[in-house]
Design a protein around this motif. Structure first.
Motif, mmCIF file in Angstrom:
data_model
loop_
_atom_site.group_PDB
_atom_site.id
_atom_site.type_symbol
_atom_site.label_atom_id
_atom_site.label_comp_id
_atom_site.label_asym_id
_atom_site.label_seq_id
_atom_site.Cartn_x
_atom_site.Cartn_y
_atom_site.Cartn_z
ATOM 1 N N ILE A 156 0.874 -1.182 0.000
ATOM 2 C CA ILE A 156 0.000 0.000 0.000
ATOM 3 C C ILE A 156 0.912 1.233 0.000
ATOM 4 C CG2 ILE A 156 -0.189 0.010 2.528
ATOM 5 C CD1 ILE A 156 -3.005 1.080 0.229
ATOM 6 N N ILE A 161 -4.124 8.073 -0.107
ATOM 7 C CA ILE A 161 -3.723 6.756 -0.597
ATOM 8 C C ILE A 161 -3.418 6.867 -2.081
ATOM 9 C CG2 ILE A 161 -4.349 4.326 -0.791
ATOM 10 C CD1 ILE A 161 -4.124 5.469 2.070
ATOM 11 N N SER A 214 -1.893 4.125 -4.063
ATOM 12 C CA SER A 214 -2.186 2.859 -4.765
ATOM 13 C C SER A 214 -2.068 1.697 -3.796
ATOM 14 C CB SER A 214 -1.227 2.658 -5.949
ATOM 15 O OG SER A 214 0.104 2.516 -5.479
ATOM 16 N N SER A 215 -2.576 0.559 -4.269
ATOM 17 C CA SER A 215 -2.398 -0.679 -3.509
ATOM 18 C C SER A 215 -2.137 -1.804 -4.507
ATOM 19 C CB SER A 215 -3.638 -0.989 -2.662
ATOM 20 O OG SER A 215 -4.754 -1.294 -3.502
ATOM 21 N N VAL A 269 -4.993 -4.604 -5.914
ATOM 22 C CA VAL A 269 -5.990 -3.561 -5.734
ATOM 23 C C VAL A 269 -7.060 -4.010 -4.756
ATOM 24 C CG1 VAL A 269 -7.698 -2.124 -6.878
ATOM 25 C CG2 VAL A 269 -5.555 -2.688 -8.044
ATOM 26 N N LEU A 270 -7.416 -3.096 -3.815
ATOM 27 C CA LEU A 270 -8.487 -3.347 -2.850
ATOM 28 C C LEU A 270 -9.697 -2.511 -3.232
ATOM 29 C CD1 LEU A 270 -6.453 -3.270 0.498
ATOM 30 C CD2 LEU A 270 -7.266 -5.282 -0.745
ATOM 31 N N CYS A 328 -12.272 -1.756 -1.423
ATOM 32 C CA CYS A 328 -12.740 -0.905 -0.324
ATOM 33 C C CYS A 328 -11.706 0.152 0.089
ATOM 34 C CB CYS A 328 -13.089 -1.773 0.891
ATOM 35 S SG CYS A 328 -11.669 -2.692 1.530
ATOM 36 N N LEU A 329 -10.720 0.380 -0.769
ATOM 37 C CA LEU A 329 -9.624 1.278 -0.387
ATOM 38 C C LEU A 329 -10.118 2.703 -0.123
ATOM 39 C CD1 LEU A 329 -6.582 1.233 0.038
ATOM 40 C CD2 LEU A 329 -6.293 1.948 -2.346
ATOM 41 N N SER A 330 -11.063 3.190 -0.943
ATOM 42 C CA SER A 330 -11.572 4.557 -0.763
ATOM 43 C C SER A 330 -12.296 4.720 0.567
ATOM 44 C CB SER A 330 -12.503 4.933 -1.920
ATOM 45 O OG SER A 330 -13.611 4.043 -1.977
ATOM 46 N N GLU A 348 -9.688 4.819 3.254
ATOM 47 C CA GLU A 348 -8.980 6.110 3.205
ATOM 48 C C GLU A 348 -9.817 7.203 3.880
ATOM 49 O OE1 GLU A 348 -6.839 8.954 -0.134
ATOM 50 O OE2 GLU A 348 -8.658 7.839 -0.665
ATOM 51 N N ILE A 378 -6.133 -2.641 6.515
ATOM 52 C CA ILE A 378 -5.545 -2.979 5.217
ATOM 53 C C ILE A 378 -5.020 -4.417 5.240
ATOM 54 C CG2 ILE A 378 -3.575 -2.510 3.684
ATOM 55 C CD1 ILE A 378 -5.791 -0.555 3.245
ATOM 56 N N GLU A 428 -7.831 -6.766 5.005
ATOM 57 C CA GLU A 428 -8.383 -6.825 3.652
ATOM 58 C C GLU A 428 -7.510 -7.648 2.730
ATOM 59 O OE1 GLU A 428 -11.278 -5.801 2.509
ATOM 60 O OE2 GLU A 428 -11.852 -5.040 4.504
#
Length: 237
Positions: free
Chosen positions: A185, A197, A199-200, A203-204, A206-208, A211, A227, A230
């Motif tokens: 991440i 954030i 990038s991950s 890709v996740l 639920c990242l937004s 964040e 994180i 996840e």
């Protein structure tokens, strides 16, 4: 009564007539002398009066010239005074304009001071928040690096939102079948002082959401824990 035949009568008569004539001549001489004196006196009087009149005329001419000179000087002074009044009026207008400009400048300076004070307070607040974030990062480093094998890397970023140094959190021991596999991440801090954030990998979805929760709570260790969870959930799908 003397007889007309008196032989001395003629002489006495001639003598009397001569005496009368002499008296008359003397009287005439006196009249002539008086007339001459009067004539001389009149001449002197006329000459004196003429001299007085001439002197009076000259004095009047000088007075008239003096009056004309005073008039010209007064006109010149009036014209000069008018010019000075005009110059004073223009100067007063310039002073008023300068005062207005000064007042406007003072207001701008005061506004700049207020903005500078607000900016200083904002910077101090951001510095304070950044120190808090740094402490959170240090806590997260100790918790995750010592106990969960978390690796933290510093990289340079050139994106429009996040410039300067960014941090990469590399998670391992996520996939039981491949404990050395890295889950990354990447994040940084925006100019406004909030976490961003970048990038991950992988890709996740639920990242937004995570964040936004991080920006609301400012709790970085909890964010990293979420994180990690996840990533673990991602390997189990």
């Amino acid at each position: 009564m003397t007889s007309i035949t008196d032989p001395n009568l003629s002489d006495r008569f001639a003598s009397a007539m001569e005496e009368i004539h002499n008296k008359q001549l003397k009287t005439y001489e006196e009249i002539i002398d008086i007339t001459s004196d009067l004539s001389q006196s009149h001449k002197h009087f006329v000459k004196s009066a003429l001299d007085t009149c001439l002197k009076k005329c000259k004095d009047d001419e000088m007075l008239f010239e003096t009056i004309q000179a005073f008039k010209r000087d007064l006109e010149h002074k009036n014209a000069s005074l008018k010019e000075k009044r005009h110059a004073v009026s223009e100067t007063m207008s310039e002073i008023q304009e300068k005062e207005i400009e000064k007042e406007d400048l003072m207001q701008k300076i005061e506004k700049l001071k207020e903005e500078q004070t607000k900016r200083k307070e904002l910077i101090e607040s951001q510095n304070k928040a950044n120190k808090g974030r740094l402490r959170n990062l240090q806590k997260a480093r100790h918790v995750f690096q010592d106990h969960l094998g978390l690796e933290i890397r510093t990289i340079r970023g050139e994106s429009q939102l996040v410039k300067g140094e960014k941090l990469q959190f590399v998670f391992r021991n996520i996939n039981p079948s491949d404990e050395d596999s890295a889950y990354v991440i990447t994040m940084g801090i925006t100019e406004s002082g909030s976490y961003q954030i970048v990038s991950s990998d992988p890709v996740l979805e639920c990242l937004s959401v995570l964040e936004r929760r991080l920006q609301e709570t400012n709790n970085l260790p909890a964010f990293l824990a979420n994180i990690r969870n996840e990533f673990i959930c991602l390997t189990r799908r």
